[in-house]
Scaffold this motif. Structure first.
Motif, PDB file in Angstrom:
ATOM      1  N   THR A 155       0.860  -0.982  -0.019  1.00  0.00           N
ATOM      2  CA  THR A 155      -0.045  -0.182  -0.429  1.00  0.00           C
ATOM      3  C   THR A 155       0.819   1.625   0.163  1.00  0.00           C
ATOM      4  OG1 THR A 155      -1.886  -1.085   1.312  1.00  0.00           O
ATOM      5  CG2 THR A 155      -1.957   1.091   1.025  1.00  0.00           C
ATOM      6  N   ALA A 156       1.091   1.347   0.657  1.00  0.00           N
ATOM      7  CA  ALA A 156       2.651   2.979   0.477  1.00  0.00           C
ATOM      8  C   ALA A 156       3.508   2.847   0.502  1.00  0.00           C
ATOM      9  CB  ALA A 156       2.469   2.872   2.890  1.00  0.00           C
ATOM     10  N   SER A 157       4.146   1.935  -0.201  1.00  0.00           N
ATOM     11  CA  SER A 157       5.248   1.283  -0.722  1.00  0.00           C
ATOM     12  C   SER A 157       5.887   2.551  -1.624  1.00  0.00           C
ATOM     13  CB  SER A 157       5.769   0.346  -1.048  1.00  0.00           C
ATOM     14  OG  SER A 157       5.044   0.546  -2.643  1.00  0.00           O
ATOM     15  N   VAL A 158       4.558   3.290  -2.627  1.00  0.00           N
ATOM     16  CA  VAL A 158       5.463   4.210  -3.011  1.00  0.00           C
ATOM     17  C   VAL A 158       5.743   5.733  -2.504  1.00  0.00           C
ATOM     18  CG1 VAL A 158       4.030   3.743  -5.251  1.00  0.00           C
ATOM     19  CG2 VAL A 158       2.654   4.780  -3.127  1.00  0.00           C
ATOM     20  N   LEU A 159       4.874   6.292  -1.085  1.00  0.00           N
ATOM     21  CA  LEU A 159       5.415   7.322   0.045  1.00  0.00           C
ATOM     22  C   LEU A 159       7.232   7.282   0.484  1.00  0.00           C
ATOM     23  CD1 LEU A 159       2.680   6.718   2.157  1.00  0.00           C
ATOM     24  CD2 LEU A 159       2.636   7.912   0.656  1.00  0.00           C
ATOM     25  N   PRO A 160       7.737   8.727   0.127  1.00  0.00           N
ATOM     26  CA  PRO A 160       8.333   9.485  -0.016  1.00  0.00           C
ATOM     27  C   PRO A 160       9.419   8.178   1.260  1.00  0.00           C
ATOM     28  CG  PRO A 160       7.621  11.235   0.127  1.00  0.00           C
ATOM     29  CD  PRO A 160       6.632   9.619   0.457  1.00  0.00           C
ATOM     30  N   GLU A 161       9.308   8.117   2.728  1.00  0.00           N
ATOM     31  CA  GLU A 161       9.961   7.476   3.103  1.00  0.00           C
ATOM     32  C   GLU A 161      10.378   6.106   2.709  1.00  0.00           C
ATOM     33  OE1 GLU A 161       5.508   7.456   4.696  1.00  0.00           O
ATOM     34  OE2 GLU A 161       6.902   9.173   3.503  1.00  0.00           O
ATOM     35  N   SER A 162       9.561   5.674   2.118  1.00  0.00           N
ATOM     36  CA  SER A 162       9.709   4.027   2.550  1.00  0.00           C
ATOM     37  C   SER A 162      11.173   4.304   1.489  1.00  0.00           C
ATOM     38  CB  SER A 162       8.907   3.758   1.069  1.00  0.00           C
ATOM     39  OG  SER A 162       7.453   3.177   2.011  1.00  0.00           O
ATOM     40  N   ALA A 163      11.541   4.713  -0.070  1.00  0.00           N
ATOM     41  CA  ALA A 163      12.450   4.304  -0.618  1.00  0.00           C
ATOM     42  C   ALA A 163      14.166   4.511   0.666  1.00  0.00           C
ATOM     43  CB  ALA A 163      12.664   6.529  -1.144  1.00  0.00           C
ATOM     44  N   ALA A 164      14.944   4.837   1.348  1.00  0.00           N
ATOM     45  CA  ALA A 164      15.250   4.726   2.269  1.00  0.00           C
ATOM     46  C   ALA A 164      16.067   3.322   2.885  1.00  0.00           C
ATOM     47  CB  ALA A 164      15.652   5.539   3.546  1.00  0.00           C
ATOM     48  N   MET A 165      14.329   2.313   3.107  1.00  0.00           N
ATOM     49  CA  MET A 165      14.392   1.352   3.421  1.00  0.00           C
ATOM     50  C   MET A 165      14.319   0.132   1.962  1.00  0.00           C
ATOM     51  SD  MET A 165      11.137  -1.560   4.222  1.00  0.00           S
ATOM     52  CE  MET A 165      10.277  -1.917   2.447  1.00  0.00           C
ATOM     53  N   PHE A 166      14.486   0.516   0.966  1.00  0.00           N
ATOM     54  CA  PHE A 166      14.757   0.178  -0.826  1.00  0.00           C
ATOM     55  C   PHE A 166      15.852   0.465  -0.532  1.00  0.00           C
ATOM     56  CE2 PHE A 166      10.019  -0.316  -0.725  1.00  0.00           C
ATOM     57  CZ  PHE A 166       9.598  -1.299  -0.631  1.00  0.00           C
ATOM     58  N   THR A 167      16.714   1.370  -0.309  1.00  0.00           N
ATOM     59  CA  THR A 167      18.152   1.560  -0.752  1.00  0.00           C
ATOM     60  C   THR A 167      19.185   1.382   0.358  1.00  0.00           C
ATOM     61  OG1 THR A 167      18.528   3.435   0.319  1.00  0.00           O
ATOM     62  CG2 THR A 167      18.128   3.410  -1.739  1.00  0.00           C
ATOM     63  N   ARG A 168      18.494   0.323   1.752  1.00  0.00           N
ATOM     64  CA  ARG A 168      19.194   0.022   2.665  1.00  0.00           C
ATOM     65  C   ARG A 168      19.447  -1.901   2.410  1.00  0.00           C
ATOM     66  NH1 ARG A 168      16.797   4.071   6.182  1.00  0.00           N
ATOM     67  NH2 ARG A 168      15.162   1.775   6.507  1.00  0.00           N
ATOM     68  N   ALA A 169      17.575  -1.934   1.842  1.00  0.00           N
ATOM     69  CA  ALA A 169      17.831  -3.699   1.727  1.00  0.00           C
ATOM     70  C   ALA A 169      18.262  -3.830   0.009  1.00  0.00           C
ATOM     71  CB  ALA A 169      16.463  -4.246   1.649  1.00  0.00           C
ATOM     72  N   MET A 170      18.395  -3.197  -0.550  1.00  0.00           N
ATOM     73  CA  MET A 170      19.075  -3.407  -2.271  1.00  0.00           C
ATOM     74  C   MET A 170      20.076  -3.093  -2.603  1.00  0.00           C
ATOM     75  SD  MET A 170      15.287  -3.315  -3.795  1.00  0.00           S
ATOM     76  CE  MET A 170      15.713  -4.408  -5.055  1.00  0.00           C
ATOM     77  N   GLY A 171      20.816  -1.794  -2.130  1.00  0.00           N
ATOM     78  CA  GLY A 171      21.711  -1.260  -2.224  1.00  0.00           C
ATOM     79  C   GLY A 171      21.751   0.275  -3.005  1.00  0.00           C
ATOM     80  N   ALA A 172      22.330   1.188  -2.757  1.00  0.00           N
ATOM     81  CA  ALA A 172      22.650   2.636  -3.081  1.00  0.00           C
ATOM     82  C   ALA A 172      22.333   2.964  -4.025  1.00  0.00           C
ATOM     83  CB  ALA A 172      24.431   3.018  -2.690  1.00  0.00           C
ATOM     84  N   ASP A 173      22.869   2.110  -4.778  1.00  0.00           N
ATOM     85  CA  ASP A 173      22.332   1.906  -6.749  1.00  0.00           C
ATOM     86  C   ASP A 173      21.253   1.710  -7.029  1.00  0.00           C
ATOM     87  OD1 ASP A 173      22.771   3.692  -9.287  1.00  0.00           O
ATOM     88  OD2 ASP A 173      24.715   1.893  -9.621  1.00  0.00           O
ATOM     89  N   LEU A 174      20.594   2.265  -6.675  1.00  0.00           N
ATOM     90  CA  LEU A 174      19.043   1.853  -6.640  1.00  0.00           C
ATOM     91  C   LEU A 174      17.923   2.380  -7.887  1.00  0.00           C
ATOM     92  CD1 LEU A 174      17.076  -0.969  -6.150  1.00  0.00           C
ATOM     93  CD2 LEU A 174      16.517   0.937  -4.140  1.00  0.00           C
ATOM     94  N   ARG A 175      17.857   1.741  -8.429  1.00  0.00           N
ATOM     95  CA  ARG A 175      16.757   3.127  -9.527  1.00  0.00           C
ATOM     96  C   ARG A 175      16.070   2.298  -9.174  1.00  0.00           C
ATOM     97  NH1 ARG A 175      13.854   1.526 -14.850  1.00  0.00           N
ATOM     98  NH2 ARG A 175      12.817   3.749 -15.270  1.00  0.00           N
ATOM     99  N   ILE A 176      14.852   3.989  -8.680  1.00  0.00           N
ATOM    100  CA  ILE A 176      13.017   3.241  -8.109  1.00  0.00           C
ATOM    101  C   ILE A 176      12.073   4.034  -8.841  1.00  0.00           C
ATOM    102  CG2 ILE A 176      11.816   3.977  -6.060  1.00  0.00           C
ATOM    103  CD1 ILE A 176      13.638   4.250  -3.976  1.00  0.00           C
ATOM    104  N   VAL A 177      11.336   3.342  -9.648  1.00  0.00           N
ATOM    105  CA  VAL A 177      10.526   3.043 -10.204  1.00  0.00           C
ATOM    106  C   VAL A 177       8.696   3.099  -9.164  1.00  0.00           C
ATOM    107  CG1 VAL A 177       9.160   3.120 -12.221  1.00  0.00           C
ATOM    108  CG2 VAL A 177      11.102   2.831 -12.203  1.00  0.00           C
ATOM    109  N   ARG A 178       8.083   4.073  -9.471  1.00  0.00           N
ATOM    110  CA  ARG A 178       7.058   3.923  -8.086  1.00  0.00           C
ATOM    111  C   ARG A 178       5.516   4.299  -9.388  1.00  0.00           C
ATOM    112  NH1 ARG A 178       9.999   8.092  -5.598  1.00  0.00           N
ATOM    113  NH2 ARG A 178      10.931   7.682  -3.479  1.00  0.00           N
ATOM    114  N   VAL A 179       4.764   3.153  -8.745  1.00  0.00           N
ATOM    115  CA  VAL A 179       3.314   3.568  -9.578  1.00  0.00           C
ATOM    116  C   VAL A 179       2.443   3.764  -8.702  1.00  0.00           C
ATOM    117  CG1 VAL A 179       1.361   1.898 -11.178  1.00  0.00           C
ATOM    118  CG2 VAL A 179       4.188   2.082 -11.551  1.00  0.00           C
TER     119      VAL A 179
END
Length: 180
Positions: free
Chosen positions: A84-108
């Motif tokens: 539900t909330a994965s597209v919110l700005p505060e979620s980006a930090a969790m994904f970069t920590r979990a998947m790596g700093a050089d991460l491309r995020i596409v929000r839909v």
């Protein structure tokens, strides 16, 4: 491709996140694009909440990091993630920590009217949770509408087929033409 990419599919309950994610996966498989799919709602489904983690965000991140490490070790670089909330700005930090700093995020952000979401939830929620789910869905829709970043692609789902919606979501990623 050396860096990881994640497609975050967010939206209120009853909008069709899971259904669209599986159709996106079908399109990627058809184009022979390697990827993984994760239902984010399951990453923190424990009861009671771990001590010191009342919203279960830390266990969610730990589980995502462990899962992604396994996929990355096998060579996967693309993830389709629903929550539900994965597209919110505060979620980006969790994904970069979990998947790596050089991460491309596409929000839909998938959207649906209250009537459409309620009808879908009524067909899905057969137990005691329907009333709570409908109320939460309405509240989350307002929150997501207000707080989802402008760079997110908003896709309306009312009266559309899942294949049509998935094509629009896939187009946002560029993954069909950018193979690796």
């Amino acid at each position: 491709m050396d860096h990881a990419e994640v497609l975050l599919i967010g939206g209120r309950a009853g909008v069709g996140k899971s259904t669209v994610a599986w159709e996106v996966s079908a399109g990627l498989r058809g184009a022979e694009v390697p990827h993984a799919v994760v239902e984010g709602d399951f990453m923190g489904q424990v009861h009671p909440a771990p001590e010191g983690d009342p919203d279960r965000s830390r266990i969610t991140e730990r589980n995502l990091a462990a899962l992604w490490a396994n996929y990355a070790r096998l060579g996967y670089r693309r993830l389709v993630y629903t929550n539900t909330a994965s597209v919110l700005p505060e979620s980006a930090a969790m994904f970069t920590r979990a998947m790596g700093a050089d991460l491309r995020i596409v929000r839909v952000l998938l959207t649906a009217s209250d009537a459409t979401a309620t009808a879908r939830l009524t067909g899905r929620e057969l137990g005691s949770e329907l009333e709570r789910e409908v109320g939460n869905s309405i509240r989350k829709a307002r929150l997501l509408d207000e707080r989802t970043p402008a760079d997110a692609v908003r896709v309306a789902t009312d009266g559309r087929t899942v294949t049509d919606i998935a094509r629009e979501v896939l187009a946002a990623t560029g993954w069909i033409t950018a193979r690796s």
